[in-house]
Motif scaffolding. Structure first.
Motif: not given
Ligand SMILES: Cc1cc2nc3c(=O)[nH]c(=O)nc-3n(C[C@H](O)[C@H](O)[C@H](O)COP(=O)(O)O)c2cc1C
Length: 128
Positions: A20-21, A54, A58, A79, A83, A97-99
């Motif tokens: 997550a970011h 993001f 990543s 993925s 999310n 925020r989940s990636n």
């Protein structure tokens, strides 16, 4: 919350990491990037914050996969999940925020898929 093909392997994995970011990453910049006032580049600029968080998140997720594999672990990035639901459940303050997810552990060789085909360098890259 997780796509059907991802449920069993996620239940079997000893650890599932949420990559997550942090949308307030810029609060760390006075400490991590101290030679200029980098925080001010981001405050109030949501598109720049989103794109930067993001991109860097990543990269950190990819390094996590490489580091796990270098230690001999298997790493299964995914993925295929919702999310929004993950964020609501694990990051209720909405700062993270989940990636993608990464299952970590030692896979059962007899049940792992063979490596998928890869594009050649000429197909995947354009030398300008
Ligand atoms: C960002 C990302 C998301 C992925 N999402 C899924 C997924 O949701 N379900 C799945 O079965 N495989 C997914 N895969 C592929 C598997 O994890 C794949 O088996 C694994 O990447 C194979 O190893 P490799 O990284 O050496 O290609 C994803 C791969 C990546 C890089």
């Amino acid at each position: 919350m997780i796509a059907p093909q991802n449920v069993e392997k996620t239940l079997q994995a000893p650890v599932t990491a949420i990559v997550a970011h942090d949308l307030r990453f810029y609060d760390e910049l006075p400490r991590l990037f101290p030679h200029v006032d980098a925080r001010s580049w981001f405050v109030g600029n949501e598109p720049l914050v989103d794109a930067t968080a993001f991109r860097n998140g990543s990269l950190q997720g990819a390094y996590l996969i490489l580091a796990a594999r270098a230690l001999g672990l298997d790493a299964g990035p995914m993925s295929g999940f919702d999310n929004e639901k993950v964020d609501r459940e694990f990051f209720p303050d909405r700062q993270l925020r989940s990636n993608f997810l990464v299952n970590l552990g030692y896979g059962d060789r007899s049940r792992l898929h063979a490596r998928n085909p890869r594009l050649s360098f000429e197909e995947a890259a354009r030398v300008l």
